[in-house]
Design a protein around this motif. Structure first.
Motif, PDB file in Angstrom:
ATOM      1  N   SER A   1      21.886  -6.014   7.021  1.00 57.85           N
ATOM      2  CA  SER A   1      21.047  -5.614   5.893  1.00 57.85           C
ATOM      3  C   SER A   1      19.979  -4.607   6.312  1.00 57.85           C
ATOM      4  O   SER A   1      19.276  -4.809   7.302  1.00 57.85           O
ATOM      5  N   VAL A   2      19.857  -3.526   5.532  1.00 55.84           N
ATOM      6  CA  VAL A   2      18.889  -2.459   5.837  1.00 55.84           C
ATOM      7  C   VAL A   2      17.465  -3.017   5.891  1.00 55.84           C
ATOM      8  O   VAL A   2      16.659  -2.599   6.722  1.00 55.84           O
ATOM      9  N   PHE A   3      17.165  -3.953   5.011  1.00 60.40           N
ATOM     10  CA  PHE A   3      15.814  -4.523   4.983  1.00 60.40           C
ATOM     11  C   PHE A   3      15.450  -5.095   6.350  1.00 60.40           C
ATOM     12  O   PHE A   3      14.365  -4.833   6.880  1.00 60.40           O
TER      13      PHE A   3
ATOM     14  N   GLY B   1       1.717   1.737  12.186  1.00 56.64           N
ATOM     15  CA  GLY B   1       0.724   0.866  12.807  1.00 56.64           C
ATOM     16  C   GLY B   1       0.913  -0.597  12.461  1.00 56.64           C
ATOM     17  O   GLY B   1       0.006  -1.400  12.640  1.00 56.64           O
ATOM     18  N   ILE B   2       2.077  -0.963  11.936  1.00 55.55           N
ATOM     19  CA  ILE B   2       2.376  -2.363  11.620  1.00 55.55           C
ATOM     20  C   ILE B   2       3.578  -2.777  12.454  1.00 55.55           C
ATOM     21  O   ILE B   2       4.571  -2.038  12.507  1.00 55.55           O
ATOM     22  N   ASN B   3       3.481  -3.929  13.098  1.00 55.68           N
ATOM     23  CA  ASN B   3       4.635  -4.481  13.799  1.00 55.68           C
ATOM     24  C   ASN B   3       4.733  -5.959  13.487  1.00 55.68           C
ATOM     25  O   ASN B   3       3.879  -6.739  13.916  1.00 55.68           O
ATOM     26  N   LEU B   4       5.757  -6.352  12.748  1.00 56.31           N
ATOM     27  CA  LEU B   4       5.977  -7.769  12.526  1.00 56.31           C
ATOM     28  C   LEU B   4       6.259  -8.429  13.873  1.00 56.31           C
ATOM     29  O   LEU B   4       6.810  -7.787  14.768  1.00 56.31           O
ATOM     30  N   SER B   5       5.883  -9.705  13.998  1.00 58.43           N
ATOM     31  CA  SER B   5       6.198 -10.416  15.240  1.00 58.43           C
ATOM     32  C   SER B   5       7.698 -10.718  15.262  1.00 58.43           C
ATOM     33  O   SER B   5       8.358 -10.708  14.217  1.00 58.43           O
TER      34      SER B   5
ATOM     35  N   GLN C   1       0.851  -1.191   0.000  1.00 66.67           N
ATOM     36  CA  GLN C   1       0.000   0.000   0.000  1.00 66.67           C
ATOM     37  C   GLN C   1       0.893   1.249   0.000  1.00 66.67           C
ATOM     38  O   GLN C   1       0.455   2.306  -0.438  1.00 66.67           O
ATOM     39  N   CYS C   2       2.122   1.130   0.483  1.00 66.93           N
ATOM     40  CA  CYS C   2       3.089   2.245   0.409  1.00 66.93           C
ATOM     41  C   CYS C   2       4.270   1.905  -0.505  1.00 66.93           C
ATOM     42  O   CYS C   2       4.644   2.697  -1.351  1.00 66.93           O
ATOM     43  N   HIS C   3       4.842   0.739  -0.328  1.00 73.23           N
ATOM     44  CA  HIS C   3       6.045   0.357  -1.088  1.00 73.23           C
ATOM     45  C   HIS C   3       5.630  -0.226  -2.433  1.00 73.23           C
ATOM     46  O   HIS C   3       5.734  -1.430  -2.667  1.00 73.23           O
TER      47      HIS C   3
ATOM     48  N   ARG D   1      15.362  -2.250   9.227  1.00 68.37           N
ATOM     49  CA  ARG D   1      14.270  -1.269   9.191  1.00 68.37           C
ATOM     50  C   ARG D   1      12.896  -1.917   8.993  1.00 68.37           C
ATOM     51  O   ARG D   1      11.941  -1.235   8.611  1.00 68.37           O
ATOM     52  N   LEU D   2      12.782  -3.190   9.259  1.00 70.67           N
ATOM     53  CA  LEU D   2      11.453  -3.820   9.185  1.00 70.67           C
ATOM     54  C   LEU D   2      10.523  -3.172  10.206  1.00 70.67           C
ATOM     55  O   LEU D   2      10.944  -2.908  11.333  1.00 70.67           O
ATOM     56  N   PRO D   3       9.256  -2.920   9.835  1.00 70.78           N
ATOM     57  CA  PRO D   3       8.309  -2.414  10.831  1.00 70.78           C
ATOM     58  C   PRO D   3       8.248  -3.376  12.026  1.00 70.78           C
ATOM     59  O   PRO D   3       8.061  -4.575  11.839  1.00 70.78           O
TER      60      PRO D   3
ATOM     61  N   ALA E   1      11.057   3.774  -1.258  1.00 69.78           N
ATOM     62  CA  ALA E   1      11.767   2.530  -1.545  1.00 69.78           C
ATOM     63  C   ALA E   1      11.782   1.729  -0.238  1.00 69.78           C
ATOM     64  O   ALA E   1      11.633   2.329   0.832  1.00 69.78           O
ATOM     65  N   PRO E   2      11.978   0.443  -0.272  1.00 68.60           N
ATOM     66  CA  PRO E   2      12.139  -0.402  -1.457  1.00 68.60           C
ATOM     67  C   PRO E   2      10.796  -0.790  -2.086  1.00 68.60           C
ATOM     68  O   PRO E   2       9.771  -0.785  -1.425  1.00 68.60           O
ATOM     69  N   ASP E   3      10.871  -1.117  -3.388  1.00 66.58           N
ATOM     70  CA  ASP E   3       9.714  -1.636  -4.121  1.00 66.58           C
ATOM     71  C   ASP E   3       9.436  -3.057  -3.621  1.00 66.58           C
ATOM     72  O   ASP E   3      10.250  -3.946  -3.797  1.00 66.58           O
TER      73      ASP E   3
HETATM   74  C1  HEC Z   1       1.830   3.517   5.517  1.00 63.46           C
HETATM   75  C2  HEC Z   1       2.982   3.400   4.614  1.00 63.46           C
HETATM   76  C3  HEC Z   1       3.965   2.264   4.840  1.00 63.46           C
HETATM   77  C4  HEC Z   1       3.707   0.931   5.038  1.00 63.46           C
HETATM   78  C5  HEC Z   1       2.360   0.220   5.103  1.00 63.46           C
HETATM   79  C6  HEC Z   1       4.996   0.289   5.132  1.00 63.46           C
HETATM   80  N1  HEC Z   1       6.000   1.199   4.996  1.00 63.46           N
HETATM   81 FE1  HEC Z   1       7.996   0.811   4.965  1.00 63.46          FE
HETATM   82  N2  HEC Z   1       8.391   2.794   4.854  1.00 63.46           N
HETATM   83  C7  HEC Z   1       7.449   3.807   4.759  1.00 63.46           C
HETATM   84  C8  HEC Z   1       8.124   5.094   4.816  1.00 63.46           C
HETATM   85  C9  HEC Z   1       7.449   6.464   4.740  1.00 63.46           C
HETATM   86  C10 HEC Z   1       9.506   4.811   4.934  1.00 63.46           C
HETATM   87  C11 HEC Z   1      10.642   5.818   5.096  1.00 63.46           C
HETATM   88  C12 HEC Z   1      11.454   5.979   3.871  1.00 63.46           C
HETATM   89  C13 HEC Z   1      12.705   6.771   4.205  1.00 63.46           C
HETATM   90  O1  HEC Z   1      13.231   6.661   5.323  1.00 63.46           O
HETATM   91  O2  HEC Z   1      13.173   7.464   3.323  1.00 63.46           O
HETATM   92  C14 HEC Z   1       9.630   3.368   4.943  1.00 63.46           C
HETATM   93  C15 HEC Z   1      10.840   2.717   5.005  1.00 63.46           C
HETATM   94  C16 HEC Z   1      11.010   1.352   4.920  1.00 63.46           C
HETATM   95  C17 HEC Z   1      12.268   0.667   4.849  1.00 63.46           C
HETATM   96  C18 HEC Z   1      13.636   1.345   4.862  1.00 63.46           C
HETATM   97  C19 HEC Z   1      13.923   1.999   3.541  1.00 63.46           C
HETATM   98  C20 HEC Z   1      15.264   2.676   3.495  1.00 63.46           C
HETATM   99  O3  HEC Z   1      15.595   3.213   2.402  1.00 63.46           O
HETATM  100  O4  HEC Z   1      15.999   2.681   4.473  1.00 63.46           O
HETATM  101  C21 HEC Z   1      12.007  -0.670   4.783  1.00 63.46           C
HETATM  102  C22 HEC Z   1      13.011  -1.802   4.690  1.00 63.46           C
HETATM  103  C23 HEC Z   1      10.577  -0.829   4.828  1.00 63.46           C
HETATM  104  N3  HEC Z   1       9.993   0.417   4.901  1.00 63.46           N
HETATM  105  C24 HEC Z   1       9.908  -2.039   4.804  1.00 63.46           C
HETATM  106  C25 HEC Z   1       8.532  -2.179   4.976  1.00 63.46           C
HETATM  107  C26 HEC Z   1       7.855  -3.456   5.103  1.00 63.46           C
HETATM  108  C27 HEC Z   1       8.529  -4.812   5.035  1.00 63.46           C
HETATM  109  C28 HEC Z   1       6.530  -3.183   5.272  1.00 63.46           C
HETATM  110  C29 HEC Z   1       5.407  -4.150   5.538  1.00 63.46           C
HETATM  111  C30 HEC Z   1       5.593  -5.090   6.637  1.00 63.46           C
HETATM  112  C31 HEC Z   1       6.383  -1.728   5.240  1.00 63.46           C
HETATM  113  N4  HEC Z   1       7.609  -1.161   5.075  1.00 63.46           N
HETATM  114  C32 HEC Z   1       5.167  -1.077   5.326  1.00 63.46           C
HETATM  115  C33 HEC Z   1       6.089   3.629   4.661  1.00 63.46           C
HETATM  116  C34 HEC Z   1       5.412   2.433   4.824  1.00 63.46           C
END
Ligand code: HEC
Length: 125
Positions: free
Chosen positions: A88-90, A104-108, A55-57, A93-95, A63-65
């Motif tokens: 790894s950044v992925f 409002g998302i927190n992985l377990s 919904q965002c990525h 930076r996982l929610p 990023a990331p896609d």
């Molecule tokens: C409501 C919108 C939203 C949702 C839903 C969301 N993200 Fe994000 N995410 C963001 C935003 C905004 C950033 C910040 C990008 C930045 O720091 O430049 C971000 C950043 C990230 C980053 C770090 C990117 C970087 O360049 O350092 C990761 C990894 C990530 N999200 C993974 C996830 C994952 C996996 C999920 C689902 C479990 C998720 N996000 C759900 C909005 C969202």
């Protein structure tokens, strides 16, 4: 202390102790044994879908896609360094792992651990 009180306390300890023990077991359960592969398609993609990360990525910003057709390629090399989950950044930076904006998302913990293990074991497709 009365004997009954002591028995009661011992009972509580047993119940809570067991609960903690089983929690740990369940947490570890998602990670397959070391001889098994962990793949993006089988193990990670379902987590991305469950939380609707796209919904965002969605290929634009941010990023990331994380669209199914783009992953896991879109994660290399900036977000995932195969063999190095913790680095790894992925993973970092996982929610739910402390460094994602609050959406409002927190992985377990077990999902976060599984994704770390996926990267550690080579980040296979
Ligand atoms: C409501 C919108 C939203 C949702 C839903 C969301 N993200 Fe994000 N995410 C963001 C935003 C905004 C950033 C910040 C990008 C930045 O720091 O430049 C971000 C950043 C990230 C980053 C770090 C990117 C970087 O360049 O350092 C990761 C990894 C990530 N999200 C993974 C996830 C994952 C996996 C999920 C689902 C479990 C998720 N996000 C759900 C909005 C969202």
């Amino acid at each position: 202390m009365k004997k009954k009180t002591l028995q009661f306390l011992a009972g509580c300890l047993l119940v809570f102790g067991t609960a903690c023990y089983y929690d740990t077991e369940i947490e570890e359960d998602l990670i397959p044994p070391p001889e098994d592969e962990i793949t993006y398609t089988e193990d990670v993609q379902p987590i991305i879908s469950r939380y609707n990360c796209t919904q965002c990525h969605n290929g634009l910003e941010p990023a990331p896609d994380l669209r199914e057709e783009s992953t896991p390629d879109s994660l290399f090399p900036d977000y995932v360094v195969p063999g190095d989950g913790a680095g790894s950044v992925f993973y970092q930076r996982l929610p739910g792992n402390g460094n994602h904006p609050n959406v409002g998302i927190n992985l377990s913990n077990s999902e976060i651990d599984l994704i770390e293990a996926w990267i550690d074991r080579g980040a296979l497709e």
